[in-house]
Design a protein around this motif. Structure first.
Motif, short mmCIF file in Angstrom:
data_model
loop_
_atom_site.label_atom_id
_atom_site.label_comp_id
_atom_site.label_asym_id
_atom_site.label_seq_id
_atom_site.Cartn_x
_atom_site.Cartn_y
_atom_site.Cartn_z
N SER A 175 0.95 -1.00 0.09
CA SER A 175 -0.07 -0.02 -0.10
C SER A 175 0.96 1.27 0.03
O SER A 175 2.09 1.25 0.41
N ALA A 176 0.27 2.30 -0.27
CA ALA A 176 0.94 3.66 -0.41
C ALA A 176 0.06 4.62 -0.36
O ALA A 176 -1.22 4.66 -0.62
N GLY A 177 0.39 5.56 0.76
CA GLY A 177 -0.54 6.82 1.06
C GLY A 177 0.23 7.98 1.05
O GLY A 177 1.39 8.51 1.03
N LEU A 178 -0.80 9.24 1.05
CA LEU A 178 -0.29 10.40 0.82
C LEU A 178 -1.19 11.37 1.38
O LEU A 178 -2.49 11.33 1.44
N GLY A 179 -0.87 12.31 2.26
CA GLY A 179 -1.55 13.54 3.02
C GLY A 179 -1.02 14.67 2.76
O GLY A 179 0.02 15.00 2.89
N ALA A 180 -1.83 15.86 2.96
CA ALA A 180 -1.20 17.20 2.70
C ALA A 180 -2.34 18.17 3.38
O ALA A 180 -3.59 17.73 3.63
N ALA A 232 -1.90 33.06 9.01
CA ALA A 232 -0.55 32.05 9.24
C ALA A 232 -0.58 31.41 7.90
O ALA A 232 -1.84 30.99 7.23
N ARG A 233 0.82 31.13 7.45
CA ARG A 233 0.98 30.31 6.31
C ARG A 233 1.45 29.06 6.53
O ARG A 233 2.73 29.08 6.93
N ALA A 234 0.94 27.99 6.36
CA ALA A 234 1.66 26.79 6.71
C ALA A 234 1.24 25.73 5.44
O ALA A 234 0.32 25.73 5.02
N PHE A 235 2.11 24.79 5.58
CA PHE A 235 2.03 23.61 4.52
C PHE A 235 2.82 22.58 4.93
O PHE A 235 3.88 22.39 5.61
N THR A 236 1.96 21.15 5.12
CA THR A 236 2.71 19.99 5.34
C THR A 236 2.18 18.79 4.31
O THR A 236 1.21 18.76 4.09
N ILE A 237 3.12 18.10 4.11
CA ILE A 237 2.93 17.05 3.17
C ILE A 237 3.28 15.63 4.13
O ILE A 237 4.53 15.75 4.48
N THR A 238 2.64 14.59 3.92
CA THR A 238 3.10 13.32 4.59
C THR A 238 2.95 12.26 3.53
O THR A 238 2.04 12.07 2.66
N GLY A 239 3.81 11.28 3.68
CA GLY A 239 3.58 10.08 2.87
C GLY A 239 4.03 8.80 3.45
O GLY A 239 5.08 8.75 4.42
N ASP A 240 3.53 7.82 3.02
CA ASP A 240 4.08 6.54 3.59
C ASP A 240 3.65 5.41 2.70
O ASP A 240 3.01 5.33 1.72
#
Length: 275
Positions: free
Chosen positions: A47-52, A59-67
């Motif tokens: 499996s492969a996952g992605l989140g953002a 406030a200016r913020a950005f986050t990206i996650t993957g597994d």
């Protein structure tokens, strides 16, 4: 989230398996049951996952996650390969320079050999970096035994239920480096400790699946230090191969790098595709 709490809640909802469960799980009984057999998916699954997430305005913020994860399973051998990472930055409205809030990357490999349905031996190797925590590289090696208390494979008419505990010996070395506000080397730290872990899987229903993995490393040979890592995953399948996922991670280091807090937590929501 406590693994024990998850276990008690899951057990309270789990019906008692029918007396024929042992016979139904054997290869012979499956082959001779009826013409309707479960589809053979092969020994490998993945499996492969992605989140953002992104915020603008005050406030200016950005986050990206993957597994990503790949698993091989046979009646005797099991192999699990995992990798995950995260990157994020943030700044207030009147600031031009962004501050890094997340920069992590890790990879882990685990191999299991089953002597019986109850007893197995395992080896584990991991590499991890976490810049906000001043961790340049953590190298982990672990050997031990596993005890499987509950195991019910996922089938068309049954939900998965799995509980295995681990007891082993662990070695970990932290190469520490301070990235902000100034860049400088920090003393490295070595950890020799026993390892106590738990892996729990439970299908709440056909589409909602719960996973919990936790590991405790208490250093009893040198300076007092305790590492705790817990990952709770809840998946809601929208189709047979696509699911919405929620991860809650807790990482505790009783003796972190200078100026860092002892406990980090993260909650992320994303999507996952089964390969």
């Amino acid at each position: 989230m406590s693994p024990l709490f998850i276990l008690f809640a899951a057990m309270a909802q789990t019906p008692t398996p029918p007396s024929e469960a042992a016979d139904a799980s054997s290869p012979a009984s499956v082959a001779s049951a009826t013409g309707e057999e479960d589809e053979d998916e092969g020994p490998w699954t993945g499996s492969a996952g992605l989140g953002a997430s992104m915020f603008t305005g005050n406030a200016r913020a950005f986050t990206i996650t993957g597994d990503a994860m790949a698993e091989y399973e046979s009646p005797v051998w099991a192999l699990t390969l995992e990798a995950d990472g995260a990157y994020g930055n943030a700044a207030s409205e009147d600031e031009e320079e962004r501050e890094v809030t997340a920069l992590t990357l890790g990879g882990w490999a685990r191999g299991d050999y089953r002597f019986t349905r109850l007893l197995s031996a395992y080896s584990f190797l991991g590499l991890e970096t976490d810049h906000p925590a001043s961790l340049e590289l953590r190298t982990e090696v672990e050997l031990g035994i596993g005890l499987t208390f509950l195991e019910r494979k996922k089938k068309k008419t049954e939900k998965e239920l799995f509980l295995r505990t681990y007891l082993g010996a662990s070695y970990a070395k932290d190469r520490r480096f301070q990235y902000t506000p100034t860049r400088e080397d920090l003393p490295n730290v070595t950890l020799w400790s026993p390892a106590v872990g738990v892996a729990f899987r439970y299908d709440i229903n056909e589409r909602v699946h719960l996973r919990e993995d936790a590991l405790l490393l208490p250093d009893i040979f040198g300076d007092t230090r305790v590492l705790l890592d817990s990952t709770t995953k809840l998946s809601v399948h929208m189709t047979d191969r696509f699911a919405l996922t929620t991860y809650f991670e807790l990482q505790h280091d009783s003796v972190p790098a200078a100026g860092k807090v002892k406990t980090d937590t993260s909650l992320s929501v994303g999507g996952e595709l089964e390969i």
